[in-house]
Design a protein around this motif. Structure first.
Motif, PDB file in Angstrom:
ATOM      1  N   VAL A 147      48.116  25.404  34.837  1.00  0.00           N
ATOM      2  CA  VAL A 147      46.956  26.279  34.974  1.00  0.00           C
ATOM      3  C   VAL A 147      47.298  27.673  34.462  1.00  0.00           C
ATOM      4  O   VAL A 147      48.386  28.201  34.714  1.00  0.00           O
ATOM      5  CB  VAL A 147      46.502  26.366  36.443  1.00  0.00           C
ATOM      6  N   GLU A 148      46.369  28.251  33.761  1.00  0.00           N
ATOM      7  CA  GLU A 148      46.449  29.665  33.387  1.00  0.00           C
ATOM      8  C   GLU A 148      45.380  30.406  34.179  1.00  0.00           C
ATOM      9  O   GLU A 148      44.186  30.190  33.987  1.00  0.00           O
ATOM     10  CB  GLU A 148      46.220  29.846  31.885  1.00  0.00           C
ATOM     11  N   LEU A 149      45.800  31.250  35.103  1.00  0.00           N
ATOM     12  CA  LEU A 149      44.845  31.946  35.960  1.00  0.00           C
ATOM     13  C   LEU A 149      44.503  33.310  35.396  1.00  0.00           C
ATOM     14  O   LEU A 149      45.372  34.108  35.065  1.00  0.00           O
ATOM     15  CB  LEU A 149      45.402  32.114  37.374  1.00  0.00           C
ATOM     16  N   ASN A 150      43.200  33.574  35.328  1.00  0.00           N
ATOM     17  CA  ASN A 150      42.698  34.876  34.908  1.00  0.00           C
ATOM     18  C   ASN A 150      41.872  35.454  36.048  1.00  0.00           C
ATOM     19  O   ASN A 150      40.785  34.952  36.357  1.00  0.00           O
ATOM     20  CB  ASN A 150      41.841  34.729  33.637  1.00  0.00           C
ATOM     21  N   ILE A 151      42.393  36.469  36.715  1.00  0.00           N
ATOM     22  CA  ILE A 151      41.662  37.110  37.799  1.00  0.00           C
ATOM     23  C   ILE A 151      40.647  38.074  37.213  1.00  0.00           C
ATOM     24  O   ILE A 151      41.000  39.002  36.477  1.00  0.00           O
ATOM     25  CB  ILE A 151      42.621  37.853  38.750  1.00  0.00           C
ATOM     26  N   VAL A 152      39.382  37.841  37.505  1.00  0.00           N
ATOM     27  CA  VAL A 152      38.291  38.672  36.984  1.00  0.00           C
ATOM     28  C   VAL A 152      37.763  39.532  38.127  1.00  0.00           C
ATOM     29  O   VAL A 152      37.175  39.022  39.073  1.00  0.00           O
ATOM     30  CB  VAL A 152      37.159  37.807  36.404  1.00  0.00           C
ATOM     31  N   GLN A 153      38.000  40.821  38.054  1.00  0.00           N
ATOM     32  CA  GLN A 153      37.574  41.657  39.166  1.00  0.00           C
ATOM     33  C   GLN A 153      36.069  41.835  39.187  1.00  0.00           C
ATOM     34  O   GLN A 153      35.390  41.761  38.161  1.00  0.00           O
ATOM     35  CB  GLN A 153      38.286  43.005  39.146  1.00  0.00           C
TER      36      GLN A 153
END
Length: 351
Positions: free
Chosen positions: A77-83
């Motif tokens: 998994v590649e996690l991208n935290i989107v605020q």
């Protein structure tokens, strides 16, 4: 510094579409360090856009640890935290497919959305008890719901529904209190412009001004059992991609476990990810956040566990307040336990 002038607040106002295939979930529950295509070639990581409902903060310590320690990578998994923020509708972004996973500050927003047929469900929770609280001073302490009678209560507009639920649960009429608009700054309580302030126990930076003179009355202790930080996804994602969500939960739960056992290192990782945060403020906030991420429920059921009875309590309260204009949702409309069941043997049992 004196806050903006205060003004009274006046109160504003799909059946689970299929069970996940057992075989898919069994596969999802297996450890996954390397992902291969049918031809035996390594596949690219699956990207998860993770839409949070606030600006980047310590609420994502577990995710940051999992990201920087390589736990998501081990799950493919590649996690991208989107605020998020005040002008970002995270629910709409997840519903529209712009993010695979979302997280809200509290469960009420999700309940109201589902009651209006928005196709979303919660699959795990980050905080086992809601850390919302009423703060007062020892010279005029509020230790029970009845102590609020006649008081001026400072509350932010976004938290108003939590205060209304608290009052309704304890049979207090809105006319018997005065609700005043404030932010998260506790100055109005210090200066006496309000008698009580409503806010989050995790906001330790704001609470410092109160010092040892602080008296707390938690929502949960007064009978309002709400979850905080629910993780949610669309029904389509839950049905079509349960393996992806299970991989997310496995890695995320490991991240929170790491934070629990390695607090200084977790703080370093958090500040490295979000350099705008203050290390001293976040140190105490992390301890509080971890006390809500792990308790007796997680010791028995593992990180992220949910109790359907707690959800039923929430539904009953909000139905009483008339918050479901279209339909009153059922627990199974709001919650799936499938992802938690698929990761039962992986999620850490700490409490």
């Amino acid at each position: 510094m004196r806050p903006k002038s205060l003004s009274p607040i006046f109160p504003a106002r799909r059946e689970f579409i299929g069970a996940c295939a057992a075989g898919s979930l069994a596969l999802a529950a297996a450890p996954a360090a390397v992902f291969l295509s049918a031809g035996g070639h390594a596949e690219s990581p699956a990207r998860i856009n993770f839409q949070i409902g606030w600006l980047n903060s310590n609420n994502q310590t577990g995710e940051v640890c999992a990201k920087r320690m390589g736990f998501y990578e081990q799950e493919g998994v590649e996690l991208n935290i989107v605020q998020g923020g005040p002008n970002i509708d995270g629910l709409s972004r997840v519903t529209a497919g712009r993010a695979e996973v979302g997280q809200l500050s509290s469960t009420p927003s999700l309940m109201v959305a589902v009651s209006q047929n928005v196709p979303l469900k919660c699959f795990a929770v980050g905080a086992q008890q809601h850390p919302f609280c009423f703060f007062s001073r020892k010279r005029a302490p509020v230790r029970s719901a009845r102590d609020l009678l006649g008081k001026r209560i400072g509350v932010s507009p976004t938290s108003l529904i939590l205060v209304r639920v608290f009052l309704a649960k304890n049979a207090i009429d809105l006319r018997d209190v005065t609700l005043m608009t404030t932010g998260s700054d506790m100055t109005p309580l210090v200066t006496g412009e309000v008698d009580v302030m409503a806010g989050w126990l995790t906001n330790t930076a704001a609470l410092k001004i109160l010092g040892a003179d602080r008296v707390d009355l938690r929502l949960w202790d007064a009978g309002v059992r709400l979850y905080a930080h629910p993780y949610y996804a669309t029904l389509q994602t839950i049905v079509d991609r349960p393996d992806l969500l299970a991989r997310f939960v496995r890695a995320t739960s490991r991240g929170w476990e790491f934070a629990f056992n390695n607090r200084e290192k977790a703080l370093d990782l958090l500040i490295a990810e979000f350099p705008h945060l203050n290390a001293e403020d976040e140190r105490s906030a992390l301890d509080v956040m971890l006390s809500y991420a792990f308790n007796g429920a997680t010791k028995k059921g593992g990180w992220g566990i949910m109790d359907k009875d707690v959800w039923a309590d929430q539904i009953e309260l909000f139905a009483r307040l008339g918050q479901f204009p279209k339909k009153v949702p059922r627990v199974d409309d709001l919650v799936t336990m499938d992802i938690l069941n698929a990761t039962r043997d992986i999620r850490p049992r700490i409490g």
